[in-house]
Design a protein around this motif. Structure first.
Motif, PDB file in Angstrom:
ATOM      1  N   GLU A  58     -41.639  51.309  32.301  1.00 11.47           N
ATOM      2  CA  GLU A  58     -41.754  49.982  32.727  1.00 11.47           C
ATOM      3  C   GLU A  58     -42.961  49.172  31.695  1.00 11.47           C
ATOM      4  O   GLU A  58     -42.496  47.841  31.352  1.00 11.47           O
ATOM      5  CB  GLU A  58     -41.926  49.647  34.226  1.00 11.47           C
ATOM      6  CG  GLU A  58     -40.472  50.172  34.711  1.00 11.47           C
ATOM      7  CD  GLU A  58     -39.333  49.259  34.340  1.00 11.47           C
ATOM      8  OE1 GLU A  58     -39.245  47.910  34.320  1.00 11.47           O
ATOM      9  OE2 GLU A  58     -38.318  49.885  34.174  1.00 11.47           O
ATOM     10  N   ASP A  62     -41.926  46.106  29.211  1.00 15.28           N
ATOM     11  CA  ASP A  62     -42.434  44.740  29.227  1.00 15.28           C
ATOM     12  C   ASP A  62     -42.946  44.342  28.011  1.00 15.28           C
ATOM     13  O   ASP A  62     -42.976  43.229  27.642  1.00 15.28           O
ATOM     14  CB  ASP A  62     -43.457  44.607  30.424  1.00 15.28           C
ATOM     15  CG  ASP A  62     -42.909  44.729  31.910  1.00 15.28           C
ATOM     16  OD1 ASP A  62     -41.507  44.527  31.869  1.00 15.28           O
ATOM     17  OD2 ASP A  62     -43.545  45.059  32.962  1.00 15.28           O
ATOM     18  N   ILE A  65     -40.368  43.202  25.713  1.00 13.95           N
ATOM     19  CA  ILE A  65     -39.816  41.915  26.191  1.00 13.95           C
ATOM     20  C   ILE A  65     -40.540  40.731  25.517  1.00 13.95           C
ATOM     21  O   ILE A  65     -40.191  39.771  25.324  1.00 13.95           O
ATOM     22  CB  ILE A  65     -39.501  41.903  27.612  1.00 13.95           C
ATOM     23  CG1 ILE A  65     -38.161  42.908  28.045  1.00 13.95           C
ATOM     24  CG2 ILE A  65     -39.231  40.740  28.205  1.00 13.95           C
ATOM     25  CD1 ILE A  65     -38.129  43.186  29.522  1.00 13.95           C
ATOM     26  N   GLU A  88     -30.986  47.305  31.687  1.00 10.80           N
ATOM     27  CA  GLU A  88     -31.595  46.958  32.923  1.00 10.80           C
ATOM     28  C   GLU A  88     -31.356  45.240  32.970  1.00 10.80           C
ATOM     29  O   GLU A  88     -31.307  44.566  31.952  1.00 10.80           O
ATOM     30  CB  GLU A  88     -32.986  47.082  32.770  1.00 10.80           C
ATOM     31  CG  GLU A  88     -33.597  48.506  32.882  1.00 10.80           C
ATOM     32  CD  GLU A  88     -33.521  49.118  31.616  1.00 10.80           C
ATOM     33  OE1 GLU A  88     -33.984  50.183  31.038  1.00 10.80           O
ATOM     34  OE2 GLU A  88     -33.042  48.639  30.305  1.00 10.80           O
ATOM     35  N   PRO A  89     -31.211  44.642  34.306  1.00  8.91           N
ATOM     36  CA  PRO A  89     -31.328  43.328  34.322  1.00  8.91           C
ATOM     37  C   PRO A  89     -31.944  42.470  33.830  1.00  8.91           C
ATOM     38  O   PRO A  89     -31.489  41.302  33.213  1.00  8.91           O
ATOM     39  CB  PRO A  89     -31.092  43.186  36.001  1.00  8.91           C
ATOM     40  CG  PRO A  89     -30.725  44.676  36.458  1.00  8.91           C
ATOM     41  CD  PRO A  89     -31.118  45.585  35.556  1.00  8.91           C
ATOM     42  N   LYS A  90     -33.345  42.885  33.990  1.00 10.17           N
ATOM     43  CA  LYS A  90     -34.327  41.978  33.021  1.00 10.17           C
ATOM     44  C   LYS A  90     -34.293  41.864  31.718  1.00 10.17           C
ATOM     45  O   LYS A  90     -34.542  40.901  31.272  1.00 10.17           O
ATOM     46  CB  LYS A  90     -35.673  42.348  33.656  1.00 10.17           C
ATOM     47  CG  LYS A  90     -36.233  43.449  33.195  1.00 10.17           C
ATOM     48  CD  LYS A  90     -37.742  43.900  33.727  1.00 10.17           C
ATOM     49  CE  LYS A  90     -38.164  45.371  33.025  1.00 10.17           C
ATOM     50  NZ  LYS A  90     -39.613  45.498  33.570  1.00 10.17           N
ATOM     51  N   LYS A  92     -31.362  42.273  30.164  1.00  7.66           N
ATOM     52  CA  LYS A  92     -30.109  41.417  29.778  1.00  7.66           C
ATOM     53  C   LYS A  92     -30.398  39.927  30.041  1.00  7.66           C
ATOM     54  O   LYS A  92     -30.145  39.165  29.122  1.00  7.66           O
ATOM     55  CB  LYS A  92     -28.805  41.807  30.683  1.00  7.66           C
ATOM     56  CG  LYS A  92     -28.422  43.396  30.461  1.00  7.66           C
ATOM     57  CD  LYS A  92     -27.164  43.285  31.421  1.00  7.66           C
ATOM     58  CE  LYS A  92     -26.392  44.608  30.954  1.00  7.66           C
ATOM     59  NZ  LYS A  92     -25.259  44.895  31.865  1.00  7.66           N
ATOM     60  N   GLN A  93     -31.306  39.625  31.025  1.00  4.27           N
ATOM     61  CA  GLN A  93     -31.577  38.188  31.032  1.00  4.27           C
ATOM     62  C   GLN A  93     -32.422  37.640  30.142  1.00  4.27           C
ATOM     63  O   GLN A  93     -32.174  36.690  29.501  1.00  4.27           O
ATOM     64  CB  GLN A  93     -32.414  38.160  32.431  1.00  4.27           C
ATOM     65  CG  GLN A  93     -32.967  36.680  32.705  1.00  4.27           C
ATOM     66  CD  GLN A  93     -33.705  36.701  34.024  1.00  4.27           C
ATOM     67  OE1 GLN A  93     -34.355  37.453  34.378  1.00  4.27           O
ATOM     68  NE2 GLN A  93     -34.017  35.533  34.620  1.00  4.27           N
ATOM     69  N   GLN A  94     -33.350  38.487  29.224  1.00  2.68           N
ATOM     70  CA  GLN A  94     -33.987  38.029  28.149  1.00  2.68           C
ATOM     71  C   GLN A  94     -33.319  38.138  26.837  1.00  2.68           C
ATOM     72  O   GLN A  94     -33.345  36.951  26.145  1.00  2.68           O
ATOM     73  CB  GLN A  94     -35.339  39.057  28.256  1.00  2.68           C
ATOM     74  CG  GLN A  94     -36.363  38.860  29.162  1.00  2.68           C
ATOM     75  CD  GLN A  94     -37.142  37.527  29.426  1.00  2.68           C
ATOM     76  OE1 GLN A  94     -37.160  36.627  28.614  1.00  2.68           O
ATOM     77  NE2 GLN A  94     -36.931  36.796  30.593  1.00  2.68           N
TER      78      GLN A  94
END
Length: 378
Positions: A58, A62, A65, A88-90, A92-94
Motif C-alpha cells: 500500500e 500510494d 498514485i 483497486e478502487p482507489k 481506478k478512481q485516480q
C-alpha cells in the motif's frame, strides 16, 4: 503484530531487483529509500524507484498514485503504465481522473436521414494543457483492422478510393476536435522551430471554431512546437489512421450510416446524398463539437473543414501500406486532406473521400487535427 517475512520492511535493502543502481550513488533501502530516490533530479533514478515502489504494497502504491501528478511526463506515464491493469478502487478512481471518461450518444440514420438507433458510448482520453486556460482534448483510439477505401458500388465514389485493402492500425490518440483558433493562437506564440505562424489566419472568427487557411507545412510547424512544449511527439495522422478513426467500426459511407443531414454535420445542405431532405447551407464554419460524435468520441470528422494528413497523395491504393503508417514512397509533394468541409456537398464528406493540396496551399476550407502515438505511455 507478526511481520510478513515475504515483504520488504522499511529498513530493508530490496534484493533481487532488475534495475542497475545509478553510477556513484548509494543504494538506499526500504520505502524511505524509494522516497529519497523519487526526489532525485535524474529521471532514470526516479523511474527505477517507481518500479521498486510496487514491492512495498500500500505504501508503495500510494507513491505511484502520487506520481500521476508529477511535472515530468515520463514520470507520469511510467506511473500510469504501472497502475493501468490494477483493480483497486482507489487506483481506478485516480486513473479515471488521469484519463477521464466521457459519455455520449452514437446516432445511426437510414438513407432518408431518419434516426434508426441511438446508443450510449464512452471514450477515454486526456486534456493537454496549452497554457492561458486553453486545453487540447485527446481521445484514445483503440487499435484494430479495417477495410480502407470504398466499394465500387458506393455512391459518389472516385477512382482514387480503391482498391479496398485491409489495414491494421496500432492504438493512438487523436484530437477530439479539429484544432481551434484559440489553440492555434497559443501554440503560434511558442518559439519558432522552422517557419513563422500567423496567430490569426482564419476568415470565420471564433475561439472555438476550427482554424482555417492553414497550409500543410504550417500544420507541421504547429505539431513541432506542441511537441517541444509537451514532451510528446504530436503529428498529423496518417491517412489510414484518419479513415480508421473516422469510420469507428462502420463500413457505411458515413459514420452515421447511409447518409447525413445538416442536423448531424456542417456541409452544403443544398445538396443531398441519399433520399434525405435538403438542409441548411451555413456557408461558414461552426464551433467544434456542435454535432454528434462517432463511436470513438470524435467530432466533426464529416464536414466543417478538410483535415490535413501526413501522407503524400497517390492516385490509387496500389502499393499502399497495410500497417497504418504514413505512405510516402512513390508519392509527391501533394498532401492528403480528408473529411470535406462546410463548402462541400455530402459526397465529399464521406469516410472514404479523398482530396489533396500542395504543401503551401491554404484556403478557407482547410484545417487539421493532431495525433500522438500511444508510445508516450511507455
Amino acid at each position: 503484530m507478526t511481520e510478513n517475512p515475504n515483504q520488504p520492511r522499511a529498513y530493508d535493502v530490496v534484493m533481487g531487483g532488475q534495475n542497475t543502481p545509478p553510477i556513484n550513488a548509494v543504494v538506499l533501502g526500504g520505502i524511505e529509500g524509494v522516497k529519497r530516490r523519487l526526489a532525485n533530479p535524474e529521471i532514470e533514478v526516479r523511474v527505477a524507484a517507481l518500479k521498486d515502489a510496487l514491492k512495498y504494497e500500500e505504501a508503495g502504491l500510494d507513491l505511484i498514485i502520487q506520481a500521476l501528478q508529477d511535472k515530468s511526463n515520463q514520470i507520469k506515464f511510467t506511473a500510469y503504465s504501472l497502475l493501468k491493469d490494477r483493480t483497486e478502487p482507489k487506483v481506478k478512481q485516480q486513473l479515471n481522473k488521469f484519463f477521464p471518461r466521457s459519455q455520449f450518444d452514437v446516432i445511426t440514420v437510414n438513407e432518408f436521414g431518419q434516426e434508426i438507433s441511438r446508443r450510449s458510448q464512452e471514450a477515454r482520453g486526456f486534456p493537454e494543457d496549452l497554457g492561458k486556460g486553453v486545453f487540447l482534448k485527446m481521445v484514445s483510439i483503440p487499435g484494430g483492422t479495417f477495410m480502407m477505401g470504398s466499394p465500387e458500388t458506393e455512391k459518389g465514389r472516385d477512382s482514387d478510393e480503391g482498391p479496398q485493402h485491409q489495414v491494421t492500425v496500432a492504438p493512438f490518440f487523436m484530437g477530439k476536435y479539429e484544432v481551434t483558433q484559440a489553440q492555434w493562437k497559443v501554440v503560434a506564440a511558442l518559439p519558432q522551430i522552422n517557419i513563422s505562424l500567423n496567430a490569426n489566419p482564419s476568415r470565420f472568427k471564433g475561439a472555438n471554431r476550427p482554424v482555417q487557411n492553414v497550409p500543410w507545412n504550417e500544420a507541421q510547424e504547429f505539431c513541432a512546437r506542441l511537441s517541444i512544449k509537451t514532451g510528446k511527439t504530436y503529428r498529423l495522422p496518417s491517412e489510414a489512421e484518419w479513415e480508421y478513426a473516422c469510420r469507428a467500426g462502420t463500413t457505411t459511407p458515413f459514420y452515421f450510416g447511409e447518409t447525413i443531414t445538416t442536423d448531424l454535420a456542417n456541409y452544403n445542405g443544398s445538396s443531398i446524398y441519399g433520399s434525405e431532405w435538403k438542409g441548411i447551407d451555413r456557408q461558414q464554419t461552426t464551433d467544434v463539437g456542435s454535432f454528434p460524435p462517432n463511436a470513438f468520441g470524435l467530432y466533426d470528422m464529416h464536414g466543417n473543414v478538410w483535415e490535413w494528413c501526413a501522407d503524400s497523395y497517390h492516385e490509387n491504393y496500389n502499393g499502399a501500406t497495410s500497417d497504418g503508417s504514413v505512405w510516402e514512397s512513390g508519392g509527391n509533394n501533394i498532401r492528403l486532406v480528408r473529411g470535406g468541409s462546410w463548402f462541400n456537398s455530402p459526397a465529399y464528406c464521406r469516410s472514404a473521400s479523398r482530396n489533396s493540396g500542395a504543401l503551401d496551399y491554404w484556403y478557407v476550407i482547410l484545417g487539421f487535427r493532431v495525433a500522438v502515438s500511444s508510445g508516450f505511455l511507455l
